[in-house]
Enzyme design. Structure first.
Site, short mmCIF file in Angstrom:
data_model
loop_
_atom_site.label_atom_id
_atom_site.label_comp_id
_atom_site.label_asym_id
_atom_site.label_seq_id
_atom_site.Cartn_x
_atom_site.Cartn_y
_atom_site.Cartn_z
N ASP A 1 0.81 -1.23 0.00
CA ASP A 1 0.00 0.00 0.00
C ASP A 1 0.84 1.27 0.00
OD1 ASP A 1 -2.26 -1.62 0.13
OD2 ASP A 1 -2.21 -1.67 2.31
N LYS B 1 1.89 2.18 -5.09
CA LYS B 1 2.43 1.62 -6.35
C LYS B 1 1.48 1.88 -7.52
CE LYS B 1 2.40 -2.43 -4.37
NZ LYS B 1 2.07 -2.05 -2.99
N GLY C 1 -4.55 -4.20 -3.79
CA GLY C 1 -5.55 -3.17 -4.05
C GLY C 1 -4.79 -1.94 -4.48
N HIS C 2 -4.84 -1.62 -5.76
CA HIS C 2 -4.04 -0.51 -6.28
C HIS C 2 -4.97 0.61 -6.71
CE1 HIS C 2 -0.54 -3.51 -7.20
NE2 HIS C 2 -0.81 -3.40 -5.94
N GLN D 1 1.94 -6.06 -3.24
CA GLN D 1 2.38 -6.15 -1.84
C GLN D 1 3.69 -5.35 -1.65
OE1 GLN D 1 1.39 -9.57 -3.34
NE2 GLN D 1 -0.51 -8.55 -2.88
#
Ligand code: GDP
Ligand code: IMO
Ligand code: MG
Length: 432
Positions: free
Chosen positions: A13, A16, A40-41, A226
């Site tokens: 988080d 990225k 989750g991007h 990650q």
């Protein structure tokens, strides 16, 4: 040839997704090489937020080809939802913008059920997984019994593998965890339907295409999921994810050679966060931590869970720089520190009277370290509308210089807000 890896240098988080979206305007391809929908991007363009889990963060750029390679575990129903959401927003109009490798591992509802059942069965020592079935899916890959994406298009193979898969998983679910079994007929029908909808994105070997692009001097971005401290081999084991999250994994997951990577960009926040269990030496279980969480909106993009917050941890960052061979850094969320009178930075750890500059290798030691915190003066100006580095307050520049002096790696990008345009460049990307 320009192969660039963007990798998380903390506990995930880091931002990225935003960075990859910004870089992708100049990239020919964006490649996901490990992980799955545990990622989750978040991308914010003109105030519009897009959260991606499996689809690479280059997808908002219609000319950029996005590839999901063999190293990824694909929730076939999850990815369909993502595709549908993108299409509803007028994106992904051309199916050739997304390539899914036949060699990727298929993640099924039984993997998720097992992930949930395992976590529920643990009392004090839960990993705090995202519940997306990642561990069980990678276990199947390592055990050589995984369904591969290409298998979805061959009815006989699909049925045979699914029968074998459910025989084992249902036994575990029912006998060991007293959980509901997964029925084969309905699952088979659902998978066949999903396979039909995913067929336009099928690619026999994304590695071949990526290699060809690199050989033709195209710009290929490899998007890590990650963070380095969650790496299965070098992270805070067992409180890690089930894939290798490091830059080297880009070569393995995508199927290219290490000499094709020219740059490794490490992404880190101006402070630190972690979701789930495991050691986190700079964690602030107090009002300051709560303030960071509120100002930084530190709630998981995948699970909505509260992220644990703390000061920037330089020993962990140094370790990530070494593990990934990070050549350049991107510092995210500097704007969140506005308003803190003084800002803490962890420069080392104390362990049994010794001063460490990197994390100790064993968990039993890592949980005992005491962070050494240095204090720097803060600033009160809002940074989110700045367009020029020179306009940063002096104390913010001092903060950046202090970090720079501690890690001997250039910080090339500074992010001052979630939006694409809220990005300050120290040095442009794609310098070759
Ligand atoms: P990722 O998993 O590394 O892609 O990061 P996430 O998307 O899970 O979490 C990063 C969060 O911070 C998202 O909500 C982003 O929109 C947001 N974000 C990214 N860069 C910045 C920044 O520079 N400032 C602020 N305030 N938010 C940012
Ligand atoms: P992105 O790509 C932050 C964490 C989970 C848990 C551990 C294992 O958005 O940075 P898993 O479901 O992978 O078996 O969970 O890893 N985790 C993440 N934390 N960002 C992520 O992805 C994460 N993906 C997994 O919270 O502690
Ligand atoms: Mg995330």
């Amino acid at each position: 040839m320009a192969g660039i890896v963007v990798v998380g240098a903390q506990w995930g988080d880091e931002g990225k997704g935003k960075l990859v979206d910004v870089f992708a305007s100049k990239a020919d391809m964006v490649v996901r090489y490990q992980g799955g929908a545990n990622a989750g991007h978040t991308l914010v363009v003109n105030g519009q937020k897009t959260v991606l889990h499996l689809i690479p963060s280059g997808i908002l750029h219609p000319e950029t080809v996005c590839a999901i390679t063999s190293g990824v575990v694909i929730d076939v129903f999850g990815i369909l939802d993502e595709i549908k959401r993108l299409k509803a927003a007028g994106l992904l109009a051309n199916p050739r913008q997304l390539l899914i490798s036949d060699g990727a591992t298929v993640l099924l509802p039984s993997h998720k059920a097992l992930d949930a059942a395992r976590e529920a069965s643990l009392s004090g020592e839960k990993i705090g997984t995202t519940g997306k079935g990642i561990g069980p899916a990678y276990e199947d890959r390592a055990a050589r019994r995984a369904l591969l994406f290409g298998d979805l298009f061959d009815r006989a193979t699909l049925r045979a593998k699914l029968e074998l898969h459910l025989r084992e998983k249902n036994h575990l679910l029912q006998s060991l965890y007293q959980a509901e079994p997964v029925g084969i007929e309905s699952l088979m029908a659902q998978i066949e339907q999903a396979a039909g909808e995913l067929a336009p994105y099928r690619c026999r070997d994304t590695g071949f295409i990526i290699n060809r692009a690199l050989k033709a001097n195209k710009r290929v971005l490899f998007e890590g999921a990650q963070g380095s401290m969650l790496d299965i081999f070098h992270g805070t084991y067992p409180y890690v994810t089930s894939s290798s999250t490091l830059a080297g994994s880009a070569c393995i997951g995508a199927g290219i050679g290490p000499m094709q990577i020219n740059q490794v960009i490490g992404v880190f926040k101006a402070y630190a966060t972690r979701v789930g269990s495991g050691p986190f030496p700079t964690e602030l279980n107090n009002e300051t931590g709560e303030r960071l969480r509120t100002l930084g909106h530190e709630f998981g993009s995948t699970t909505g869970r509260s992220r644990r917050c703390g000061w920037l941890d330089l020993p962990a960052l140094r370790y990530a720089i070494r593990l990934n061979g990070i050549t350049n850094l991107a510092l995210m969320k500097l704007d969140v520190l506005t308003g803190f009178e003084k800002i803490g930075v962890c420069t080392g750890y104390r362990l049994d009277g010794e001063l460490l500059t990197e994390p100790p290798p064993t968990q039993s030691d890592f949980v005992r370290v005491e962070p050494v915190i240095e204090w720097l003066p803060g600033w009160s100006q809002d940074l989110t509308k700045l367009t020029n580095l020179k306009d940063l307050p002096r104390t913010a520049t001092n903060y950046l210089d202090f970090i720079g002096s501690q890690i001997a790696t250039p910080i090339d990008v500074i992010s001052i807000g979630p939006g694409r345009e809220q990005t300050l460049w120290v040095k442009p990307l794609f310098n070759n």
